[in-house]
Design an enzyme around this catalytic site. Structure first.
Site, short mmCIF file in Angstrom:
data_model
loop_
_atom_site.label_atom_id
_atom_site.label_comp_id
_atom_site.label_asym_id
_atom_site.label_seq_id
_atom_site.Cartn_x
_atom_site.Cartn_y
_atom_site.Cartn_z
N SER A 135 48.06 -32.81 -3.59
CA SER A 135 48.32 -31.65 -2.71
C SER A 135 48.38 -32.06 -1.24
O SER A 135 49.11 -31.47 -0.46
CB SER A 135 47.26 -30.56 -2.92
OG SER A 135 45.97 -31.03 -2.59
N HIS A 166 40.84 -37.43 0.70
CA HIS A 166 41.22 -36.09 1.17
C HIS A 166 42.07 -35.35 0.16
O HIS A 166 42.13 -34.12 0.18
CB HIS A 166 41.93 -36.19 2.53
CG HIS A 166 40.97 -36.41 3.66
ND1 HIS A 166 41.18 -35.92 4.93
CD2 HIS A 166 39.78 -37.07 3.71
CE1 HIS A 166 40.15 -36.27 5.72
NE2 HIS A 166 39.31 -36.98 5.00
N HIS A 208 33.36 -46.40 5.05
CA HIS A 208 33.40 -46.53 6.50
C HIS A 208 33.06 -47.95 6.95
O HIS A 208 32.65 -48.16 8.07
CB HIS A 208 32.49 -45.49 7.16
CG HIS A 208 32.97 -44.08 6.98
ND1 HIS A 208 32.22 -42.96 7.25
CD2 HIS A 208 34.16 -43.60 6.53
CE1 HIS A 208 32.91 -41.87 7.00
NE2 HIS A 208 34.09 -42.22 6.54
N THR A 209 33.25 -48.91 6.08
CA THR A 209 33.19 -50.33 6.43
C THR A 209 34.55 -50.80 6.96
O THR A 209 34.68 -51.92 7.46
CB THR A 209 32.77 -51.18 5.21
OG1 THR A 209 32.84 -52.56 5.56
CG2 THR A 209 33.70 -50.99 4.02
N ASP A 266 33.18 -54.81 3.20
CA ASP A 266 31.94 -55.49 2.82
C ASP A 266 30.78 -54.50 2.92
O ASP A 266 31.00 -53.30 3.12
CB ASP A 266 31.72 -56.72 3.72
CG ASP A 266 31.73 -56.35 5.20
OD1 ASP A 266 31.48 -55.18 5.53
OD2 ASP A 266 31.98 -57.25 6.03
N GLY A 294 41.14 -30.94 -6.12
CA GLY A 294 41.18 -32.06 -7.05
C GLY A 294 42.26 -33.07 -6.72
O GLY A 294 43.07 -32.87 -5.81
N VAL A 309 40.23 -31.55 -2.13
CA VAL A 309 40.87 -30.24 -1.97
C VAL A 309 41.62 -29.92 -3.26
O VAL A 309 42.66 -30.50 -3.53
CB VAL A 309 41.82 -30.24 -0.76
CG1 VAL A 309 42.46 -28.87 -0.59
CG2 VAL A 309 41.08 -30.64 0.51
N ARG A 322 41.45 -43.36 2.54
CA ARG A 322 41.05 -42.02 2.97
C ARG A 322 41.99 -40.93 2.43
O ARG A 322 41.55 -39.82 2.11
CB ARG A 322 41.02 -41.98 4.50
CG ARG A 322 40.50 -40.66 5.07
CD ARG A 322 40.13 -40.83 6.53
NE ARG A 322 39.58 -39.61 7.10
CZ ARG A 322 40.15 -38.94 8.11
NH1 ARG A 322 41.27 -39.38 8.64
NH2 ARG A 322 39.58 -37.85 8.59
C1 HEM Z 1 30.49 -38.43 3.60
C2 HEM Z 1 31.32 -37.63 4.19
C3 HEM Z 1 32.45 -38.12 5.07
C4 HEM Z 1 32.71 -37.72 6.33
C5 HEM Z 1 31.96 -36.67 7.13
C6 HEM Z 1 33.85 -38.49 6.78
C7 HEM Z 1 34.45 -38.33 8.03
C8 HEM Z 1 35.39 -39.18 8.54
C9 HEM Z 1 35.94 -39.08 9.88
C10 HEM Z 1 35.60 -37.99 10.88
C11 HEM Z 1 36.79 -40.12 10.05
C12 HEM Z 1 37.60 -40.44 11.30
C13 HEM Z 1 38.81 -39.53 11.42
C14 HEM Z 1 39.44 -39.59 12.79
O1 HEM Z 1 38.72 -39.55 13.78
O2 HEM Z 1 40.69 -39.67 12.86
C15 HEM Z 1 36.79 -40.88 8.82
C16 HEM Z 1 37.53 -42.01 8.62
C17 HEM Z 1 37.61 -42.65 7.40
N1 HEM Z 1 37.02 -42.23 6.22
FE1 HEM Z 1 35.58 -40.83 6.03
N2 HEM Z 1 34.23 -39.34 5.80
C18 HEM Z 1 33.42 -39.16 4.72
C19 HEM Z 1 33.53 -39.78 3.51
C20 HEM Z 1 34.53 -40.66 3.18
C21 HEM Z 1 34.87 -41.07 1.84
C22 HEM Z 1 34.20 -40.54 0.59
C23 HEM Z 1 35.88 -41.97 1.95
C24 HEM Z 1 36.63 -42.70 0.88
C25 HEM Z 1 36.33 -42.71 -0.40
C26 HEM Z 1 36.17 -42.12 3.36
C27 HEM Z 1 37.07 -42.99 3.90
C28 HEM Z 1 37.38 -43.10 5.24
C29 HEM Z 1 38.18 -44.16 5.80
C30 HEM Z 1 38.70 -45.37 5.06
C31 HEM Z 1 38.35 -43.86 7.17
C32 HEM Z 1 39.18 -44.64 8.20
C33 HEM Z 1 40.63 -44.16 8.11
C34 HEM Z 1 41.62 -44.84 9.04
O3 HEM Z 1 41.27 -45.75 9.79
O4 HEM Z 1 42.80 -44.43 9.01
N3 HEM Z 1 35.35 -41.29 4.07
N4 HEM Z 1 35.94 -40.27 7.92
#
Ligand code: HEM
Ligand SMILES: *[C@@H]1O[C@H](CO)[C@@H](O)[C@H](O)[C@H]1NC(C)=O
Ligand SMILES: *[C@@H]1O[C@H](CO)[C@@H](O)[C@H](O)[C@H]1NC(C)=O
Length: 332
Positions: A79, A69, A196-197, A256, A75, A73, A65
């Protein structure tokens, strides 16, 4: 008709999946960028990520993640790693990041080791890109060649972090537009959402989805009922903002394709996961979700390709930016 179209799109996707990753466009970057200047860079990062994930399995998700992030922002320029100092207002305090982004100490540790092995050479932005790949591999996901040569930004964008990272209650239309703004298409949105797997989200991020009855009322199959009941018990209407739940309830720590099976059953944790199947986009998105749900290899190939594309967003090269010695601060 609808079913036929979904089938056709799935077929086209299946054929695309046979394309090899060597045809991926690496932009201005190069896979062997540090071949002479820091030949051990990938080993050093991999070993550090392994150690960190062994100590804390969720760290794999957190590192993935961080790269996302960073890239969304200004690129992929490191940052996101800057702390507030002087005129810098750290992105870490922005809404999508505060009390949520993790893994900064792991990046610090990697940077420390790399400054010992090859000082002034490897950018923080490149460390994020390699660590994200290694995290996915450790979780059981696909590997890919990481293109390198990014340089680090001399600024952060607090407002950018608030505006450019999509919110979990975004509509599908908003998500598509957001990704488009970063040069990513609908198919990248579907593939990258598969991140989000693994990992977790806080109650704050899924409270609206847990309690909003409008979508539930309009679902003829009432698929959400028992899943939503669980979400509401984890995340009541008020309080408990920090209580977290796995993004993938079935295989929370495994990279997965279960994410796609979950969302098809109405069991995506975030609103942004759910809208991929509940809001319409001409059948194209649903077809890709079905294709990935039924074929993990296809998901892996698509995911790797989209990660390379994401890692190319607005990279700094040549004399732009700098190679930070400490990822949290500018050199001077
Ligand atoms: C499609 C739009 C996306 C939205 C709206 C989104 C939103 C979120 C949110 C709200 C969380 C939980 C944050 C929290 O409650 O602390 C999350 C977790 C996560 N996101 Fe996304 N996300 C998106 C796309 C992505 C992308 C593109 C990636 C990676 C390439 C990604 C990877 C992750 C990962 C791995 C987690 C878990 C992080 C952890 O457990 O520390 N997400 N995301
Ligand atoms: C959530 O946890 C963070 C630290 O991770 C803390 O600063 C914040 O106050 C907590 N918020 C709530 C509502 O408990
Ligand atoms: C999304 O959540 C934010 C913060 O909780 C809220 O201000 C906003 O109105 C919500 N947007 C939608 C479309 O529900």
């Amino acid at each position: 008709m609808e079913v036929m179209r979904i089938f056709m799109v799935a077929l086209v996707l299946a054929l695309h999946g046979t394309e090899t990753l060597s045809s991926v466009d690496h932009g201005p970057l190069a896979v062997d960028y540090y071949k002479e200047s820091c030949p051990l860079v990938e080993d050093i990062v991999r070993r550090s990520v392994q150690t960190a994930v062994f100590k804390d399995p969720r760290m794999a998700a957190s590192l993935l993640r961080l790269h996302f992030h960073d890239c969304f922002v200004m690129g992929c320029d490191g940052s996101v790693l800057l702390d507030s100092e002087g005129s810098i207002v750290s992105e870490k305090g922005a809404g999508p990041n505060v009390n949520s982004l993790r893994g900064f100490e792991v990046i610090d540790e990697i940077k420390y080791l790399l400054e010992e092995a090859c000082p002034y050479t490897v950018s923080c932005a490149d460390i994020l890109a390699i660590a994200a790949r290694d995290a996915v591999v450790l979780g059981g996901g696909p590997g890919w060649d990481v293109s390198l040569g990014r340089r680090d930004s001399m600024k952060a964008s607090f407002s950018g972090a608030n505006q450019l990272i999509p919110a979990p209650n975004s509509s599908l239309e908003t998500l598509v537009a957001n990704f488009q703004q970063h040069g990513l298409d609908v198919s990248d949105l579907v593939a990258l959402s598969g991140s989000h797997t693994i990992g977790k989200a806080r109650c704050l991020s899924f409270r609206q989805r847990a309690h909003d009855v409008s979508t539930q009322d309009h679902d003829p199959y009432k698929r959400y009922t028992s899943f939503r009941r669980i979400l509401r018990s984890i995340c009541p209407k008020s309080g408990k903002d920090n209580k977290s739940a796995p993004l993938d309830f079935t295989t929370p720590a495994r990279f997965d394709n279960h994410y796609y099976l979950n969302i098809l059953q109405g069991e995506g944790l975030l609103g942004s996961d759910d809208v991929l199947v509940t809001q319409d986009h001409g059948g194209e998105i649903k077809a890709q979700v079905w294709a990935y749900a039924s074929n993990q290899h296809l998901f892996f190939a698509g995911f790797a390709k989209s990660m390379v594309k994401m890692g190319n967003i607005n990279v700094l090269t040549g004399n732009d930016g700098e190679i930070r010695r400490n990822c949290r601060f500018l050199n001077s």
